[in-house]
Design a protein around this motif. Structure first.
Motif, mmCIF file in Angstrom:
data_model
loop_
_atom_site.group_PDB
_atom_site.id
_atom_site.type_symbol
_atom_site.label_atom_id
_atom_site.label_comp_id
_atom_site.label_asym_id
_atom_site.label_seq_id
_atom_site.Cartn_x
_atom_site.Cartn_y
_atom_site.Cartn_z
ATOM 1 N N THR A 198 0.970 -1.289 -0.128
ATOM 2 C CA THR A 198 0.003 0.059 0.009
ATOM 3 C C THR A 198 0.735 1.107 -0.186
ATOM 4 O O THR A 198 0.688 2.243 -0.736
ATOM 5 C CB THR A 198 -0.856 -0.121 1.261
ATOM 6 O OG1 THR A 198 -1.813 -1.169 1.372
ATOM 7 C CG2 THR A 198 -1.846 1.080 1.147
ATOM 8 N N VAL A 199 1.817 1.259 0.909
ATOM 9 C CA VAL A 199 2.704 2.402 0.949
ATOM 10 C C VAL A 199 3.594 2.644 -0.169
ATOM 11 O O VAL A 199 3.854 4.094 -0.826
ATOM 12 C CB VAL A 199 3.784 2.353 2.294
ATOM 13 C CG1 VAL A 199 4.739 3.350 2.215
ATOM 14 C CG2 VAL A 199 2.952 2.296 3.413
ATOM 15 N N ALA A 200 3.891 1.517 -0.938
ATOM 16 C CA ALA A 200 4.903 1.516 -2.253
ATOM 17 C C ALA A 200 4.153 2.188 -3.231
ATOM 18 O O ALA A 200 4.606 2.511 -4.647
ATOM 19 C CB ALA A 200 5.543 0.260 -2.286
ATOM 20 N N GLY A 210 1.497 10.950 -1.835
ATOM 21 C CA GLY A 210 2.587 11.088 -0.608
ATOM 22 C C GLY A 210 3.969 10.691 -1.313
ATOM 23 O O GLY A 210 4.885 11.209 -1.091
ATOM 24 N N VAL A 211 3.846 9.663 -2.232
ATOM 25 C CA VAL A 211 5.186 9.374 -2.955
ATOM 26 C C VAL A 211 5.523 10.391 -3.964
ATOM 27 O O VAL A 211 6.629 11.002 -3.871
ATOM 28 C CB VAL A 211 4.720 8.180 -3.798
ATOM 29 C CG1 VAL A 211 6.172 7.924 -4.826
ATOM 30 C CG2 VAL A 211 4.621 6.866 -2.984
ATOM 31 N N LEU A 233 13.498 14.555 4.078
ATOM 32 C CA LEU A 233 13.274 14.106 5.192
ATOM 33 C C LEU A 233 12.168 14.463 6.016
ATOM 34 O O LEU A 233 11.135 13.743 6.374
ATOM 35 C CB LEU A 233 14.615 13.679 6.113
ATOM 36 C CG LEU A 233 15.306 12.944 5.485
ATOM 37 C CD1 LEU A 233 16.563 12.658 6.465
ATOM 38 C CD2 LEU A 233 14.940 11.351 5.450
ATOM 39 N N PRO A 234 12.043 15.981 5.998
ATOM 40 C CA PRO A 234 11.198 16.365 7.020
ATOM 41 C C PRO A 234 9.526 16.327 6.409
ATOM 42 O O PRO A 234 8.687 15.828 7.114
ATOM 43 C CB PRO A 234 11.210 17.858 6.810
ATOM 44 C CG PRO A 234 12.797 18.142 6.734
ATOM 45 C CD PRO A 234 13.120 17.182 6.031
ATOM 46 N N GLY A 235 9.301 16.265 5.121
ATOM 47 C CA GLY A 235 8.393 15.936 4.441
ATOM 48 C C GLY A 235 7.840 14.394 4.567
ATOM 49 O O GLY A 235 6.574 14.152 4.969
ATOM 50 N N ILE A 236 8.851 13.549 4.317
ATOM 51 C CA ILE A 236 8.743 12.277 4.822
ATOM 52 C C ILE A 236 8.121 11.865 6.217
ATOM 53 O O ILE A 236 7.255 11.138 6.434
ATOM 54 C CB ILE A 236 9.801 11.215 4.344
ATOM 55 C CG1 ILE A 236 10.264 11.623 2.891
ATOM 56 C CG2 ILE A 236 9.762 10.001 4.769
ATOM 57 C CD1 ILE A 236 11.693 10.592 2.473
ATOM 58 N N ALA A 237 8.766 12.552 7.210
ATOM 59 C CA ALA A 237 8.541 12.428 8.458
ATOM 60 C C ALA A 237 7.137 12.873 8.596
ATOM 61 O O ALA A 237 6.125 12.521 9.559
ATOM 62 C CB ALA A 237 9.362 13.256 9.318
ATOM 63 N N GLY A 238 6.408 13.959 8.057
ATOM 64 C CA GLY A 238 5.167 14.592 7.959
ATOM 65 C C GLY A 238 4.200 13.434 7.505
ATOM 66 O O GLY A 238 3.203 13.301 8.097
ATOM 67 N N VAL A 239 4.599 12.901 6.427
ATOM 68 C CA VAL A 239 3.660 11.814 5.783
ATOM 69 C C VAL A 239 3.507 10.717 6.437
ATOM 70 O O VAL A 239 2.372 10.215 6.986
ATOM 71 C CB VAL A 239 4.218 11.309 4.367
ATOM 72 C CG1 VAL A 239 3.589 10.106 3.924
ATOM 73 C CG2 VAL A 239 4.157 12.430 3.308
ATOM 74 N N ALA A 240 4.486 10.094 7.402
ATOM 75 C CA ALA A 240 4.395 9.221 8.254
ATOM 76 C C ALA A 240 3.652 9.471 9.545
ATOM 77 O O ALA A 240 2.710 8.567 9.929
ATOM 78 C CB ALA A 240 6.088 8.772 8.567
ATOM 79 N N ALA A 241 3.872 10.671 10.108
ATOM 80 C CA ALA A 241 3.107 11.141 11.107
ATOM 81 C C ALA A 241 1.729 11.084 10.573
ATOM 82 O O ALA A 241 0.849 10.838 11.650
ATOM 83 C CB ALA A 241 3.628 12.251 11.838
ATOM 84 N N TYR A 247 12.512 5.639 -1.909
ATOM 85 C CA TYR A 247 12.091 6.661 -3.196
ATOM 86 C C TYR A 247 12.831 7.770 -3.204
ATOM 87 O O TYR A 247 13.443 8.178 -4.585
ATOM 88 C CB TYR A 247 10.471 6.948 -2.949
ATOM 89 C CG TYR A 247 9.511 5.938 -3.723
ATOM 90 C CD1 TYR A 247 9.886 5.691 -5.050
ATOM 91 C CD2 TYR A 247 8.499 5.437 -2.887
ATOM 92 C CE1 TYR A 247 8.968 4.615 -5.386
ATOM 93 C CE2 TYR A 247 7.722 4.548 -3.462
ATOM 94 C CZ TYR A 247 7.885 4.046 -4.802
ATOM 95 O OH TYR A 247 6.878 3.193 -5.177
ATOM 96 N N ALA A 248 13.091 8.410 -2.229
ATOM 97 C CA ALA A 248 13.895 9.860 -2.367
ATOM 98 C C ALA A 248 15.508 9.507 -2.468
ATOM 99 O O ALA A 248 15.945 10.326 -3.468
ATOM 100 C CB ALA A 248 13.813 10.610 -0.865
ATOM 101 N N TRP A 249 15.962 8.531 -2.067
ATOM 102 C CA TRP A 249 17.354 8.193 -2.478
ATOM 103 C C TRP A 249 17.232 7.877 -3.774
ATOM 104 O O TRP A 249 18.361 8.264 -4.690
ATOM 105 C CB TRP A 249 17.696 7.088 -1.565
ATOM 106 C CG TRP A 249 19.127 6.556 -1.625
ATOM 107 C CD1 TRP A 249 20.418 7.107 -1.684
ATOM 108 C CD2 TRP A 249 19.395 5.521 -2.776
ATOM 109 N NE1 TRP A 249 21.524 6.112 -2.075
ATOM 110 C CE2 TRP A 249 20.848 5.204 -2.736
ATOM 111 C CE3 TRP A 249 18.748 4.326 -3.219
ATOM 112 C CZ2 TRP A 249 21.842 4.106 -3.375
ATOM 113 C CZ3 TRP A 249 19.355 3.469 -3.592
ATOM 114 C CH2 TRP A 249 21.027 3.251 -4.119
ATOM 115 N N ALA A 250 16.311 6.990 -4.382
ATOM 116 C CA ALA A 250 16.567 6.561 -5.848
ATOM 117 C C ALA A 250 16.237 7.923 -6.736
ATOM 118 O O ALA A 250 16.923 7.829 -7.848
ATOM 119 C CB ALA A 250 15.461 5.564 -6.192
ATOM 120 N N ALA A 251 15.647 8.790 -6.324
ATOM 121 C CA ALA A 251 15.272 9.897 -7.003
ATOM 122 C C ALA A 251 16.616 10.614 -7.385
ATOM 123 O O ALA A 251 16.687 11.416 -8.499
ATOM 124 C CB ALA A 251 14.516 11.192 -6.362
#
Length: 204
Positions: free
Chosen positions: A14-16, A21-22, A38-46, A164-168
């Motif tokens: 589901t997440v992938a 969000g992605v 990372l801040p945006g990713i942390a927000g999505v996770a929260a 995803y962010a690293w692959a980008a």
């Protein structure tokens, strides 16, 4: 919970899967680098953790049963996604190499953007409301099990979106031209607009 591994597989799939969000994580990574995303990713996770937690409460049940409440949140979410899409479409082509010199949202604003994004799709609440209970052992206290499932889902968001962010980073050179950057930003904008329109038209 004997089905915990199965839950992790379902949650990871589901997440992938591509979604707002992605796309947000990819855009932040291309503009600001892996650390900047990372801040945006942390927000999505929260936000995912909050949505999942709400789904186990009476508010989640209310949204699942109340057509009016569901529709209001659905339309608000659709409007927010369309707004994000228009914002991306109209934004000037960002030079990834010079992203650190361009005006960008502060880390706290990026966190709030990711957090808010998770509240734009009320079907997520219905999803968690219907999926989470299937992985709770009725013979054991439900509270600790729900906490584990919610935190596990949020952890998967952090892990998968970070990947995803690293692959980008590998496509930065491909999008090195102004034309390529504009193509990507407008394409991302269209994806957000598409998600918003689909959400607005979706039935219960």
């Amino acid at each position: 919970m004997k089905l915990y591994l199965l839950f992790l597989l379902v949650a990871a799939a589901t997440v992938a899967s591509p979604g707002p969000g992605v796309m947000l994580s990819l855009n932040n990574a291309l503009r600001l680098g892996w650390r900047g995303s990372l801040p945006g990713i942390a927000g999505v996770a929260a936000g995912a953790a909050v949505v999942a937690g709400i789904s186990a409460t009476s508010l989640g049940l209310l949204l699942a049963q109340s057509a009016l409440a569901f529709t209001v949140i659905q339309l608000l979410g659709a409007g927010y996604l369309v707004w994000l899409g228009i914002k991306l479409w109209r934004a000037p082509a960002q030079d990834w190499a010079d992203a650190g010199q361009a005006p960008v949202l502060s880390p706290s604003r990026r966190f709030l953007e990711g957090l808010t994004l998770q509240f734009t799709n009320p079907k997520a609440i219905v999803f968690f409301l219907s999926i989470l209970p299937q992985f709770v052992d009725p013979a054991r206290p439900a509270g600790p099990q729900l906490v584990l499932l919610v935190l596990s889902y949020a952890g998967l968001v952090l892990l998968i979106h970070s990947l995803y962010a690293w692959a980008a980073q590998s496509v930065r050179q491909f999008l090195g031209s102004a034309r390529g950057r504009r193509w990507f930003q407008r394409g991302s904008g269209l994806v957000f607009i598409g998600f918003g329109l689909a959400l607005a038209r979706a039935g219960r």
